[in-house]
Design a protein around this motif. Structure first.
Motif, short mmCIF file in Angstrom:
data_model
loop_
_atom_site.label_atom_id
_atom_site.label_comp_id
_atom_site.label_asym_id
_atom_site.label_seq_id
_atom_site.Cartn_x
_atom_site.Cartn_y
_atom_site.Cartn_z
N SER A 163 4.68 7.37 -0.43
CA SER A 163 5.03 7.73 -1.72
C SER A 163 6.53 6.98 -2.02
N VAL A 164 6.66 6.37 -2.93
CA VAL A 164 7.46 5.53 -3.36
C VAL A 164 7.62 5.57 -4.85
N LYS B 43 6.83 -1.96 -5.50
CA LYS B 43 6.04 -3.18 -5.02
C LYS B 43 6.23 -3.42 -3.67
N ASN B 44 4.85 -3.68 -3.02
CA ASN B 44 4.80 -3.84 -1.31
C ASN B 44 5.55 -2.61 -0.70
N LYS B 45 5.51 -1.58 -1.31
CA LYS B 45 5.99 -0.11 -0.31
C LYS B 45 4.92 0.87 -0.61
N MET B 46 4.59 1.12 -1.80
CA MET B 46 3.93 2.24 -1.83
C MET B 46 2.40 2.15 -1.58
N VAL B 47 1.60 2.88 -0.95
CA VAL B 47 0.43 3.02 -0.52
C VAL B 47 -0.07 4.28 -1.21
N ASN B 48 -1.15 4.23 -2.13
CA ASN B 48 -1.75 5.24 -2.86
C ASN B 48 -2.97 5.77 -2.08
N ASN C 142 -10.71 14.43 -2.25
CA ASN C 142 -9.27 15.13 -2.32
C ASN C 142 -8.34 14.16 -2.51
N GLY C 143 -7.19 14.20 -3.34
CA GLY C 143 -6.25 13.38 -3.06
C GLY C 143 -5.17 13.08 -3.92
N GLY C 144 -4.08 12.55 -3.75
CA GLY C 144 -3.03 12.01 -4.41
C GLY C 144 -2.37 10.67 -3.55
N ILE C 145 -1.03 10.47 -3.88
CA ILE C 145 -0.61 9.31 -3.39
C ILE C 145 -0.20 9.66 -1.89
#
Ligand SMILES: [Zn+2]
Length: 409
Positions: free
Chosen positions: A222-223, A229-234, A268-271
């Motif tokens: 989570s960012v 950009k290029n940092k977050m993974v959902n 189930n899920g989020g970032i």
């Protein structure tokens, strides 16, 4: 003894006791009504002159001693006390439709049982059918089985034909998958058994799925979205990607018969975190393993695609196809098929797309195929059973008791 009348008398009485299982309960059995029905059955068993029945944690076990000098296998019959959670089982009012003429059966104003939607009804013209009154399920699953077995017990007590030891068990909470959790194989004492829990006349089941659970856990990153950009993974999006990569032809909604699948039952899920829980099912264990390998390769591919995510995949064994055990005891099916043919029924063997109590019992060492009760549309308000069909099931059991008495160990 008028068998059809005897079957009706028992069936009518048993379905009026609400034995709906309750998966939210942790008690044993999951609902009071199941204990009540077991107590009523125990009393009937005592009145029929059988002294040593055992009622333990909602399981009722009893035995009819052997009448043959031969040393033959102990033969068991089982049915379950509970009804499904899918429809109400409260104040069931069984309705008899005698000499079914072939058209619509009006269960209630809104619930019409029509051969247009249920063409199998056409085979039951002229027979006496039973439904509920439109507010509830009927509970032929599995009280038809109980009525059939109890009528057999009554006949065995009154007529002394030659049979080996007959072992009976009525079990709780089959519908919520707990039917065999506390089953005592020793108290039951059968070496070969049959569940009387199938549907239409002629159908027998000797095959269940092989079943594993699949759990996929995904950890994202989570960012702040503004600088992601290029940092977050959902993680949620990774989960969606995994699911959409699974072939559509291998899902429950696109398979039938012997075709296997992976079904995604809970997503189930989020970032930060996501999880997928599913079921893997196939009658063929090799094919089940091949599907799992395919899922594994999809996960490996996603790991490369999302190097910042953590993805974990595990499979857990749930149950195995009982055919593996039953095939090691070929007499079990052979005698059943002969018994049915001897009373003029063509046996139709079909695979269960699920598990049965019989599959777990088979792996406890007692090969246990499933026999029809003569009804259909279980678990809902369109449920029906044929009294003539129940009689055919009953007659099959009578022949089985005679046939197994001819087989010395
Ligand atoms: Zn059932």
């Amino acid at each position: 003894m008028d068998i059809k009348q005897a079957l009706w008398n028992r069936f009518e009485k048993y379905v009026q006791i609400n034995t709906q299982a309750n998966s939210a309960s942790t008690s044993l059995p999951s609902s009071e009504g199941q204990v009540l029905l077991a107590q009523i059955l125990q009393k009937e068993v005592q009145e029929l002159g059988i002294p040593n029945s055992i009622l333990d944690q909602g399981y009722l076990y009893f035995e009819i001693p052997s009448t043959t000098k031969n040393n033959v296998p102990a033969l068991g019959f089982l049915a379950h006390l509970d009804t499904s959670e899918d429809a109400s089982g409260e104040k069931v009012k069984p309705k008899r439709h005698n000499h079914y003429a072939g058209g619509d059966i009006v269960i209630s104003k809104e619930v019409i049982l029509s051969p247009v939607h249920f063409p199998e009804l056409i085979d039951y013209q002229g027979q006496d059918l039973v439904t509920a009154n439109g507010d509830t399920l009927l509970g032929a699953d599995n009280k038809a089985g109980i009525a059939i077995i109890m009528t057999l017990v009554e006949l065995l007590q009154k007529n002394n034909w030659e049979h080996g030891p007959i072992k009976i068990a009525f079990t709780p909470d089959e519908e919520i998958g707990r039917g065999m959790d506390h089953f005592d194989v020793k108290k039951f004492g059968a070496e070969v058994a049959y569940t009387i829990d199938g549907d239409l006349v002629g159908f027998i089941e000797n095959e269940t799925f092989n079943a594993d659970e699949v759990v996929i856990e995904i950890e994202g990153k989570s960012v702040h979205p503004g600088s992601a950009k290029n940092k977050m993974v959902n993680a949620g999006r990774v989960a969606a990607d995994i699911i959409s990569s699974w072939p559509e032809t291998m899902m429950p909604e696109s398979t039938e018969g012997h075709e296997g699948f992976i079904g995604f039952m809970n997503i189930n899920g989020g970032i930060e975190k996501a999880s997928i829980r599913g079921i893997v099912r196939d009658h063929d264990l090799l094919k089940l393993k091949t599907m799992e390998e395919l899922m594994n390769s999809i996960i490996e591919e996603k790991k490369k695609k999302y190097p910042l995510a953590k993805i974990n995949l595990i499979f857990k064994e749930q149950y195995r196809n009982m055919k593996e055990v039953i095939d090691q005891h070929p007499e079990t099916m052979k005698k059943l098929i002969q018994a049915m043919e001897s009373i003029g029924i063509t046996p139709k063997i079909k695979p269960v797309r699920g598990g049965t109590d019989g599959s777990r019992l088979s792996f406890m060492g007692v090969p246990t195929p499933n026999i029809f009760v003569g009804g259909s549309n279980f678990h809902g308000r369109y449920e029906w059973v044929s009294l003539d069909g129940m009689q055919k099931s009953f007659e099959t059991l009578v022949v089985l008791t005679k046939e197994w008495a001819k087989m010395p160990k």
